[in-house]
Design a protein around this motif. Structure first.
Motif, mmCIF file in Angstrom:
data_model
loop_
_atom_site.group_PDB
_atom_site.id
_atom_site.type_symbol
_atom_site.label_atom_id
_atom_site.label_comp_id
_atom_site.label_asym_id
_atom_site.label_seq_id
_atom_site.Cartn_x
_atom_site.Cartn_y
_atom_site.Cartn_z
ATOM 1 N N THR A 44 15.244 -17.331 -62.499
ATOM 2 C CA THR A 44 15.408 -16.216 -61.765
ATOM 3 C C THR A 44 13.930 -15.703 -61.475
ATOM 4 O O THR A 44 13.083 -15.787 -62.291
ATOM 5 C CB THR A 44 16.300 -15.150 -62.338
ATOM 6 O OG1 THR A 44 15.751 -14.865 -63.437
ATOM 7 C CG2 THR A 44 17.656 -15.682 -62.701
ATOM 8 N N ASP B 208 12.200 -12.161 -59.474
ATOM 9 C CA ASP B 208 12.336 -10.580 -58.847
ATOM 10 C C ASP B 208 12.274 -10.818 -57.314
ATOM 11 O O ASP B 208 11.392 -11.383 -56.681
ATOM 12 C CB ASP B 208 11.451 -9.758 -59.419
ATOM 13 C CG ASP B 208 11.776 -8.159 -58.987
ATOM 14 O OD1 ASP B 208 11.484 -8.131 -57.660
ATOM 15 O OD2 ASP B 208 12.503 -7.813 -59.706
ATOM 16 N N ILE B 209 13.228 -10.352 -56.431
ATOM 17 C CA ILE B 209 13.214 -10.502 -55.048
ATOM 18 C C ILE B 209 11.969 -10.105 -54.312
ATOM 19 O O ILE B 209 11.556 -10.561 -53.451
ATOM 20 C CB ILE B 209 14.395 -9.395 -54.285
ATOM 21 C CG1 ILE B 209 14.452 -8.260 -54.667
ATOM 22 C CG2 ILE B 209 15.677 -10.382 -54.618
ATOM 23 C CD1 ILE B 209 15.378 -7.193 -53.904
ATOM 24 N N THR C 80 7.689 -12.725 -53.261
ATOM 25 C CA THR C 80 7.898 -13.520 -52.397
ATOM 26 C C THR C 80 6.973 -14.797 -52.486
ATOM 27 O O THR C 80 7.137 -16.126 -52.248
ATOM 28 C CB THR C 80 7.912 -12.946 -51.174
ATOM 29 O OG1 THR C 80 6.426 -12.275 -50.890
ATOM 30 C CG2 THR C 80 8.849 -12.016 -50.583
ATOM 31 N N HIS D 60 8.231 -17.378 -54.867
ATOM 32 C CA HIS D 60 9.410 -17.929 -54.593
ATOM 33 C C HIS D 60 8.917 -19.114 -53.616
ATOM 34 O O HIS D 60 9.507 -20.065 -53.763
ATOM 35 C CB HIS D 60 10.306 -17.054 -53.657
ATOM 36 C CG HIS D 60 10.814 -15.629 -54.324
ATOM 37 N ND1 HIS D 60 11.266 -14.640 -53.520
ATOM 38 C CD2 HIS D 60 10.890 -15.634 -55.550
ATOM 39 C CE1 HIS D 60 11.787 -13.908 -54.495
ATOM 40 N NE2 HIS D 60 11.482 -14.280 -55.680
ATOM 41 N N PRO E 93 16.700 -21.795 -53.492
ATOM 42 C CA PRO E 93 17.232 -20.617 -53.725
ATOM 43 C C PRO E 93 18.727 -20.558 -53.533
ATOM 44 O O PRO E 93 19.209 -20.322 -52.413
ATOM 45 C CB PRO E 93 16.728 -19.554 -52.785
ATOM 46 C CG PRO E 93 16.257 -20.515 -51.659
ATOM 47 C CD PRO E 93 16.028 -21.864 -52.253
ATOM 48 N N SER E 94 19.682 -20.596 -54.390
ATOM 49 C CA SER E 94 20.976 -20.959 -54.432
ATOM 50 C C SER E 94 22.068 -19.695 -54.911
ATOM 51 O O SER E 94 23.107 -20.037 -54.767
ATOM 52 C CB SER E 94 21.408 -22.188 -55.257
ATOM 53 O OG SER E 94 21.184 -22.226 -56.539
ATOM 54 N N HIS E 95 21.537 -18.874 -55.837
ATOM 55 C CA HIS E 95 22.468 -17.850 -56.159
ATOM 56 C C HIS E 95 21.783 -16.376 -56.010
ATOM 57 O O HIS E 95 20.728 -16.187 -55.935
ATOM 58 C CB HIS E 95 22.593 -18.279 -57.867
ATOM 59 C CG HIS E 95 23.347 -19.342 -57.930
ATOM 60 N ND1 HIS E 95 22.845 -20.528 -58.007
ATOM 61 C CD2 HIS E 95 24.605 -19.421 -58.571
ATOM 62 C CE1 HIS E 95 23.894 -21.357 -58.322
ATOM 63 N NE2 HIS E 95 24.997 -20.762 -58.905
ATOM 64 N N THR E 96 22.711 -15.519 -56.171
ATOM 65 C CA THR E 96 22.303 -13.999 -56.178
ATOM 66 C C THR E 96 22.327 -13.485 -57.514
ATOM 67 O O THR E 96 23.599 -13.813 -58.154
ATOM 68 C CB THR E 96 23.094 -13.067 -55.131
ATOM 69 O OG1 THR E 96 22.834 -13.840 -53.823
ATOM 70 C CG2 THR E 96 22.720 -11.692 -55.378
ATOM 71 N N GLY E 97 21.315 -13.350 -58.270
ATOM 72 C CA GLY E 97 21.352 -12.710 -59.423
ATOM 73 C C GLY E 97 21.744 -11.146 -59.395
ATOM 74 O O GLY E 97 21.267 -10.252 -58.763
ATOM 75 N N PHE E 98 22.170 -10.634 -60.537
ATOM 76 C CA PHE E 98 22.698 -9.255 -60.827
ATOM 77 C C PHE E 98 22.106 -8.705 -62.293
ATOM 78 O O PHE E 98 22.132 -9.803 -63.318
ATOM 79 C CB PHE E 98 24.013 -8.959 -60.805
ATOM 80 C CG PHE E 98 24.579 -9.262 -59.351
ATOM 81 C CD1 PHE E 98 24.579 -8.280 -58.645
ATOM 82 C CD2 PHE E 98 25.242 -10.400 -59.166
ATOM 83 C CE1 PHE E 98 25.051 -8.538 -57.395
ATOM 84 C CE2 PHE E 98 25.408 -10.642 -57.968
ATOM 85 C CZ PHE E 98 25.598 -9.696 -57.002
ATOM 86 N N LYS E 99 21.573 -7.615 -62.619
ATOM 87 C CA LYS E 99 21.240 -7.145 -63.817
ATOM 88 C C LYS E 99 21.817 -5.845 -64.201
ATOM 89 O O LYS E 99 22.338 -4.959 -63.244
ATOM 90 C CB LYS E 99 19.893 -6.857 -63.973
ATOM 91 C CG LYS E 99 19.053 -8.335 -64.070
ATOM 92 C CD LYS E 99 17.504 -7.961 -64.236
ATOM 93 C CE LYS E 99 17.071 -9.495 -64.026
ATOM 94 N NZ LYS E 99 15.666 -9.457 -64.544
#
Length: 150
Positions: A122, A124-125, A128, A131, A141-147
């Motif tokens: 993962t 952090d957005i 860049t 990335h 980049p295949s998933h969206t992460g949550f914390k």
């Protein structure tokens, strides 16, 4: 290009590792090289777990890069293992040297050697530039992460 050796981190490497963690746009707000006690406790836990690999890249006797690789067993994907890469850092004076690619390739190879079917990370957005680096290495980049902060 400098010659690097990648090896398991040792307790005496923790100060250098924490300095690399703190020398970063996000790490500067959450890591404190002035108090190594919590990092040393975490190191002891990491070092005792065979599914955890905290490594350093060493040049001229000094840690100049680091990452943590966690081997995660799971039921998904037919019970396959996953390699989770975290806390990738390269000391500022070694960035652009090819070390980042080298240490990431090491982590991918080690995951493969341990029987993983997937390597994931993962980021952090706001990172860049990182990335673009991961995409150049073949990561998608295949998933969206949550914390959920505790």
């Amino acid at each position: 290009m400098t010659d690097y050796t990648i090896r398991r981190a040792r307790r005496h490497d923790i100060g250098a590792i924490v300095h690399m963690l703190a020398d970063d746009q996000l790490g500067a707000t959450r890591d404190d090289p002035g108090n190594l006690d919590p990092y040393l406790r975490a190191f002891d836990d990491i070092d005792a777990d065979p599914n955890q690999l905290l490594v350093v890249a060493v040049a001229e006797g000094e840690p100049v890069g680091t990452l943590q690789l966690t081997i995660i067993p799971g039921l998904a994907r037919r019970g396959s293992l996953r390699g989770q890469i975290e806390a990738v850092r390269i000391r500022a004076d070694h960035r652009g040297s090819g070390l980042g690619t080298g240490i990431m390739e090491w982590a991918i190879d080690e995951s493969r050697r341990r029987g993983c079917s997937l390597v994931q990370l993962t980021s952090d957005i706001s990172r860049t530039e990182a990335h673009r680096f991961y995409e150049r290495l073949g990561f998608t980049p295949s998933h969206t992460g949550f914390k959920f902060k505790l």
